[in-house]
Design a protein around this motif. Structure first.
Motif, PDB file in Angstrom:
ATOM      1  N   PHE A   1       2.435  -4.805  -6.062  1.00  9.25           N
ATOM      2  CA  PHE A   1       1.151  -5.233  -6.591  1.00  9.25           C
ATOM      3  C   PHE A   1       0.066  -4.300  -6.065  1.00  9.25           C
ATOM      4  O   PHE A   1      -0.220  -4.295  -4.881  1.00  9.25           O
ATOM      5  CB  PHE A   1       0.873  -6.668  -6.120  1.00  9.25           C
ATOM      6  CG  PHE A   1       0.062  -7.468  -7.076  1.00  9.25           C
ATOM      7  CD1 PHE A   1      -1.265  -7.162  -7.288  1.00  9.25           C
ATOM      8  CD2 PHE A   1       0.627  -8.524  -7.768  1.00  9.25           C
ATOM      9  CE1 PHE A   1      -2.019  -7.907  -8.176  1.00  9.25           C
ATOM     10  CE2 PHE A   1      -0.123  -9.272  -8.657  1.00  9.25           C
ATOM     11  CZ  PHE A   1      -1.446  -8.960  -8.863  1.00  9.25           C
ATOM     12  N   ASP A   2      -0.481  -3.484  -6.944  1.00  9.36           N
ATOM     13  CA  ASP A   2      -1.550  -2.595  -6.480  1.00  9.36           C
ATOM     14  C   ASP A   2      -2.743  -2.629  -7.434  1.00  9.36           C
ATOM     15  O   ASP A   2      -2.819  -3.478  -8.320  1.00  9.36           O
ATOM     16  CB  ASP A   2      -1.030  -1.158  -6.295  1.00  9.36           C
ATOM     17  CG  ASP A   2      -0.408  -0.617  -7.552  1.00  9.36           C
ATOM     18  OD1 ASP A   2      -0.771  -1.096  -8.638  1.00  9.36           O
ATOM     19  OD2 ASP A   2       0.447   0.291  -7.461  1.00  9.36           O
ATOM     20  N   LEU A   3      -3.646  -1.694  -7.250  1.00  6.71           N
ATOM     21  CA  LEU A   3      -4.886  -1.686  -8.021  1.00  6.71           C
ATOM     22  C   LEU A   3      -4.626  -1.570  -9.524  1.00  6.71           C
ATOM     23  O   LEU A   3      -5.294  -2.201 -10.340  1.00  6.71           O
ATOM     24  CB  LEU A   3      -5.733  -0.500  -7.555  1.00  6.71           C
ATOM     25  CG  LEU A   3      -7.230  -0.682  -7.575  1.00  6.71           C
ATOM     26  CD1 LEU A   3      -7.642  -1.943  -6.877  1.00  6.71           C
ATOM     27  CD2 LEU A   3      -7.886   0.517  -6.923  1.00  6.71           C
ATOM     28  N   GLY A   4      -3.633  -0.753  -9.884  1.00  9.53           N
ATOM     29  CA  GLY A   4      -3.299  -0.582 -11.295  1.00  9.53           C
ATOM     30  C   GLY A   4      -2.865  -1.899 -11.920  1.00  9.53           C
ATOM     31  O   GLY A   4      -3.167  -2.189 -13.081  1.00  9.53           O
ATOM     32  N   ILE A   5      -2.150  -2.709 -11.143  1.00 12.28           N
ATOM     33  CA  ILE A   5      -1.668  -3.985 -11.663  1.00 12.28           C
ATOM     34  C   ILE A   5      -2.852  -4.902 -11.975  1.00 12.28           C
ATOM     35  O   ILE A   5      -2.814  -5.676 -12.929  1.00 12.28           O
ATOM     36  CB  ILE A   5      -0.709  -4.656 -10.657  1.00 12.28           C
ATOM     37  CG1 ILE A   5       0.495  -3.750 -10.406  1.00 12.28           C
ATOM     38  CG2 ILE A   5      -0.237  -6.003 -11.168  1.00 12.28           C
ATOM     39  CD1 ILE A   5       1.312  -3.434 -11.625  1.00 12.28           C
ATOM     40  N   VAL A   6      -3.910  -4.799 -11.177  1.00 13.68           N
ATOM     41  CA  VAL A   6      -5.095  -5.612 -11.464  1.00 13.68           C
ATOM     42  C   VAL A   6      -5.647  -5.240 -12.845  1.00 13.68           C
ATOM     43  O   VAL A   6      -6.013  -6.108 -13.638  1.00 13.68           O
ATOM     44  CB  VAL A   6      -6.174  -5.423 -10.379  1.00 13.68           C
ATOM     45  CG1 VAL A   6      -7.443  -6.163 -10.756  1.00 13.68           C
ATOM     46  CG2 VAL A   6      -5.662  -5.922  -9.052  1.00 13.68           C
ATOM     47  N   ALA A   7      -5.683  -3.931 -13.133  1.00 12.75           N
ATOM     48  CA  ALA A   7      -6.142  -3.488 -14.448  1.00 12.75           C
ATOM     49  C   ALA A   7      -5.229  -4.042 -15.542  1.00 12.75           C
ATOM     50  O   ALA A   7      -5.695  -4.549 -16.565  1.00 12.75           O
ATOM     51  CB  ALA A   7      -6.177  -1.966 -14.510  1.00 12.75           C
TER      52      ALA A   7
ATOM     53  N   VAL B   1       5.325   6.335 -12.664  1.00 12.16           N
ATOM     54  CA  VAL B   1       4.036   5.965 -12.080  1.00 12.16           C
ATOM     55  C   VAL B   1       3.423   4.735 -12.757  1.00 12.16           C
ATOM     56  O   VAL B   1       2.804   3.905 -12.110  1.00 12.16           O
ATOM     57  CB  VAL B   1       3.055   7.150 -12.153  1.00 12.16           C
ATOM     58  CG1 VAL B   1       1.771   6.833 -11.419  1.00 12.16           C
ATOM     59  CG2 VAL B   1       3.689   8.389 -11.543  1.00 12.16           C
ATOM     60  N   ILE B   2       3.605   4.617 -14.089  1.00 10.72           N
ATOM     61  CA  ILE B   2       2.946   3.490 -14.760  1.00 10.72           C
ATOM     62  C   ILE B   2       3.918   2.376 -15.146  1.00 10.72           C
ATOM     63  O   ILE B   2       3.555   1.448 -15.848  1.00 10.72           O
ATOM     64  CB  ILE B   2       2.173   3.931 -16.030  1.00 10.72           C
ATOM     65  CG1 ILE B   2       3.081   4.663 -17.001  1.00 10.72           C
ATOM     66  CG2 ILE B   2       0.966   4.749 -15.674  1.00 10.72           C
ATOM     67  CD1 ILE B   2       2.419   4.916 -18.351  1.00 10.72           C
ATOM     68  N   ARG B   3       5.165   2.455 -14.668  1.00  9.00           N
ATOM     69  CA  ARG B   3       6.162   1.480 -15.115  1.00  9.00           C
ATOM     70  C   ARG B   3       5.771   0.042 -14.779  1.00  9.00           C
ATOM     71  O   ARG B   3       5.794  -0.836 -15.638  1.00  9.00           O
ATOM     72  CB  ARG B   3       7.527   1.828 -14.522  1.00  9.00           C
ATOM     73  CG  ARG B   3       8.657   1.066 -15.180  1.00  9.00           C
ATOM     74  CD  ARG B   3       9.940   1.831 -15.161  1.00  9.00           C
ATOM     75  NE  ARG B   3       9.905   2.977 -16.048  1.00  9.00           N
ATOM     76  CZ  ARG B   3      10.674   4.053 -15.899  1.00  9.00           C
ATOM     77  NH1 ARG B   3      11.512   4.117 -14.894  1.00  9.00           N
ATOM     78  NH2 ARG B   3      10.603   5.043 -16.742  1.00  9.00           N
TER      79      ARG B   3
END
Lengths: 318, 545
Positions: free
Chosen positions: A195-201, A269-271
């Motif tokens: 769970f990181d910043l990208g997941i928030v997006a 990276v975006i999986r």
């Protein structure tokens, strides 16, 4: 002068189905409540696998110059450094390795020192692909702003729906939002996905999609309320859901296809990011059909409030 | 509704054409674009560091360091003030966040208080009316003790000043490293973001900006050695300085006893360059002082021939040569076991001035150029595969009108690229995902319209009426659903950082263009089809949907 020769499309969706969706609402509610409870339980017991963004620490991605990385050798030499928990895993090809080092005791500099130790130990045989080092101060801030962003976005979306529709719709939409967010979070906890910043997006995007779906149905419900003034509410809700079902399914299918191709071909990276959206689209479609709209029946919408706006104006003049 | 005025058609086509024009630079290399005539737009979308590779460093100014430096200077000032006022003191030391002055005679307290009060200076912006005292002087709990403490306001002002001064210094240092389009910007009150595209090894960058580079030249105590000073206490005005990391060369000492007040400071440097020693061929650094620095340095070396003096960098002695003769010209050299790289770095650091305070790296993100290129490839491949599959489905289900929907999508894609290029919005990896999502949403608009048209036809409406109602009725739904997403997108942009922002930019812009493309452009095409079909086949037309 015509652009494209005429050819007819295929209306593959079976119309006049009139699925008795409202009849199964109790079952769906029960399933959803169960899933939500399980998700809550998972979140409280297993928690999240927070990424570097939120937990601090370092993430280092390397590629073996020889083409194949020796994981076990790496593991023994990196654990010997005494940096606490060090996760090492293959990603993509045989030469690509992702190393995660947990947040070190001490302040910002301690993280830098730890990452440097790892890099020095790996030596010349590896090409650096990605390094992320987040200190404790920043990770705390990112966690906070991430939470705030999700919260504020939900409130704003809800306020917009409330402004444009009756309050019953906004409650239905809000419940749907919470439902989707909670269950997706549960899945992230269950599989311990990072769970990181990208997941928030991705989370916000998926909530946007879910809202989209609910609004299309809500729009139709409102329209039908004006059209069929005498129809019982249950029947009317069922009709509206059915009428928009072809669109719901078609859009869902095209979106899922695009997301699937991003998962398969879009790179490592975006999986996680795309997975979150994919799951969100599926659960969001389900919730707008089976949760948000049937919920309106319970809240009981005032039919006369719907009629008033267009009907009253001419009545007054006469 | 299906009738388009001529000026509207012109406007729509013009928008599409302008979009194409502004999106065009993205398909050509920078070299090709440089040769274009000046009236053509030549700005391409900037790529994020995750796509082109590069380093992202977030630095924070060490507030403790600022406070400590301040208190150290204040100690000297307090000492001088009391001496000038002829007031005896037994100790002046830093205790916690304040400077504590202990007087010999408690009855001097009032006089000392008055003398020290003079150190207080009003600071701040007089025009804005935000002024205040920089320090607070107060009496301690026991008699004969006075405390001097920087105020919160004073500290904040120093922090603001230190941040802007640091940005200037870092900018000079980073620019000296190469010609890349680096960026140094302030974030929040005390953070500095350094972005350096196309860099694979951040270590050099970190070394370069991580060092304060406070250079000073000190006199070495003639008799007392560091060992002696450690066991007893350094003489008044002297301090023990550790030696920087050095291999064992002649005259190696691990610590030195140096006069605390430097002879000359780095502020007086005007230039500094890496060079090589003519005899040993070892990397050295040459420097030149300004006039006042040269005079101070000349006076000192004239009177201390034969004695050692120390060159101190960030409180570490880098070398302590013996003065052979007076150095009057104001230039000299520093040798100290440098590598070519470290000599170069240090020369840059000295040239660009010292940082006002220590900086710590609170966040670092580096993406290697190879990973960035891989990400672009993967993103493109996924987009092509996904969009092709989607195009096939759309055309299969909606026939000719499906093709129109795809033309609308194409316009949508071009317009996003054009908007992003014109505004200079950065394309990131999550941005690509956001773009793909807006494509899905643009298709959704067309699905909404066409499904509605089908419904109307099934309900027995005429073809023209069905298309018209389809577009009109679907429009409010599209508006509602897109606007909620826009709300979410704007909030993401407002509150988010990093990947969230990149995603929000394409999502928000994409929603604007998707409404135009899916509703307006597609409607124009459908209307043209209808007009043509009616002209060719008379009133009875079958909508190919």
């Amino acid at each position: 002068m015509f652009l494209v020769p005429d050819f007819k499309g295929h209306d593959i969706f079976p119309h006049h189905l009139n699925l008795p969706i409202m009849r199964y609402k109790e079952l769906c509610f029960a399933i959803s409540i169960l899933l939500m409870v399980i998700s809550l339980g998972l979140i409280f017991t297993k928690g999240f696998n927070l990424g570097v963004d939120f937990k601090g620490g370092s993430l280092i991605e390397v590629r073996a110059k020889s083409g194949e990385a020796d994981i076990s050798d790496m593991r023994s030499s990196l654990t010997a450094l005494g940096l606490g928990s060090v996760q090492i895993q293959h990603i993509g090809t045989a030469g690509d390795v992702l190393i995660r080092v947990e947040q070190q005791e001490g302040e910002e500099e301690a993280q830098q020192v730890a990452a440097k130790k790892v890099l020095d130990t790996l030596g010349e045989g590896y090409e650096l692909r990605r390094v992320e080092i987040v200190g404790p101060a920043v990770s705390g801030e990112l966690r906070m702003t991430g939470l705030i962003a999700v919260f504020v976005a939900c409130i704003a979306i809800w306020a917009y729906v409330w402004f444009r529709f009756e309050w019953q719709f906004s409650v239905g939409v809000l419940v749907g939002l919470g439902h989707d967010a909670l269950i997706t979070a549960g899945v992230f906890s269950l599989f311990q996905l990072q769970f990181d910043l990208g997941i928030v997006a991705a989370f916000l995007a998926m909530l946007g999609y879910s809202i989209n779906d609910s609004i299309v149905v809500a729009d139709r419900i409102r329209e039908n309320m004006r059209k069929y003034k005498k129809m019982p509410l249950t029947e009317l809700l069922n009709l509206s859901i059915n009428e928009t079902l072809s669109r719901t399914v078609l859009t869902g299918v095209t979106t899922v296809i695009v997301l699937l191709s991003l998962i398969i071909f879009g790179g490592e990276v975006i999986r996680n990011f795309v997975f979150c959206m994919l799951f969100g689209v599926l659960i969001g479609t389900y919730s707008s059909v089976f949760i948000s709209s049937p919920l309106i029946e319970y809240l009981g919408i005032r039919r006369d409030a719907m009629d008033e706006e267009p009907a009253k104006a001419p009545a007054q003049t006469s | 509704m299906l009738h388009f005025e001529r000026w509207k058609i012109v406007l729509i086509l013009l928008t599409c054409f302008l979009g194409l024009l502004f999106a065009l630079p993205n398909f050509f290399s920078a070299e090709t674009r440089a040769k274009w005539p000046g009236f053509l737009p030549s700005r391409a979308m900037p790529l994020g560091l995750d796509l082109q590779g590069g380093a992202h460093l977030l630095l924070a100014i060490d507030q403790k360091d600022i406070r400590h430096d301040w208190l150290t200077n204040l100690r000297e000032d307090a000492r001088r003030s009391l001496r000038d006022a002829k007031i005896g003191f037994s100790a002046i030391g830093i205790s916690g966040e304040a400077l504590q002055v202990r007087l010999v005679k408690p009855e001097d307290t009032d006089a000392a208080y008055e003398a020290l009060r003079k150190l207080v200076q009003p600071i701040g912006n007089q025009i804005l009316g935000t002024t205040g005292d920089d320090i607070e002087v107060r009496r301690g709990a026991e008699p004969g003790v006075i405390l001097l403490q920087p105020t919160a306001f004073g500290l904040r002002e120093r922090l603001i000043h230190a941040t802007s001064a640091s940005i200037e210094t870092i900018n000079r240092r980073v620019n000296a490293m190469g010609t890349a389009e680096s960026e140094v910007v302030q974030q929040g009150r005390d953070r500095i973001l350094v972005q350096y595209p196309g860099l694979s090894d951040t270590q050099q960058l970190k070394d370069l900006i991580g060092q304060t580079a406070k250079l000073s030249f000190h006199a070495v105590h003639p008799t007392v050695t560091a060992e002696e000073a450690q066991t007893t206490r350094p003489p008044v005005g002297y301090k023990i300085y550790q030696s920087g990391e050095r291999e064992d060369d002649a005259g190696y000492q691990s610590a030195y006893v140096l006069q605390e007040v430097p002879v000359v400071q780095g502020d007086d440097l005007v230039d500094s360059q890496p060079a090589f020693d003519s005899q040993t061929n070892a990397p050295i650094i040459t420097f030149r002082f300004n006039q006042s620095g040269a005079r101070k340095f000349g006076n000192f070396t004239k009177t201390h021939v034969g004695e050692p003096f120390a060159i101190v960098l960030d409180d570490k002695v880098i070398s302590a040569p013996v003065i052979r003769e007076a150095i009057l010209g104001g230039s000299g050299q520093i040798s100290g076991n440098f590598s070519v790289d470290s000599a170069n770095n240090l020369a840059i650091q000295l040239r660009s001035g010292a940082l006002p305070a220590k900086l710590t790296i609170v966040e670092e993100r580096t993406v290697g150029p190879s990973l960035g290129a891989d990400s672009i490839d993967a993103g493109l491949r996924a987009s092509v595969v996904g969009l092709t599959a989607m195009a096939i489905i759309t055309v299969y289900i909606y026939g000719t009108f499906g093709v129109y929907a795809l033309i609308g999508l194409l316009v949508h894609g071009v317009l996003i690229a054009a908007l992003m290029s014109a505004v200079g919005a950065t394309l990131t990896l999550p941005g690509i995902a956001g773009f793909v999502l807006t494509i899905a949403m643009a298709v959704d608009a067309n699905v909404l319209i066409y499904e509605r048209v089908r419904e109307e036809i099934r309900a027995g409406k005429t073809q023209v009426m069905a298309i018209e109602t389809g577009f009109r009725r679907a429009f409010t739904t599209i508006l509602d659903s897109q606007l909620t997403t826009l709300v979410a997108g704007l909030i993401m942009f407002w509150l988010g950082s990093g990947p969230i922002r990149g995603f929000a930019v394409t999502l928000s812009l994409g929603i604007l263009t998707s409404v135009f493309a899916a509703v307006t452009v597609t409607r124009l095409l459908c209307a043209m089809w209808l007009k043509n079909a009616k002209a060719a086949k008379g009133r009875q037309v079958a909508i190919p949907i």
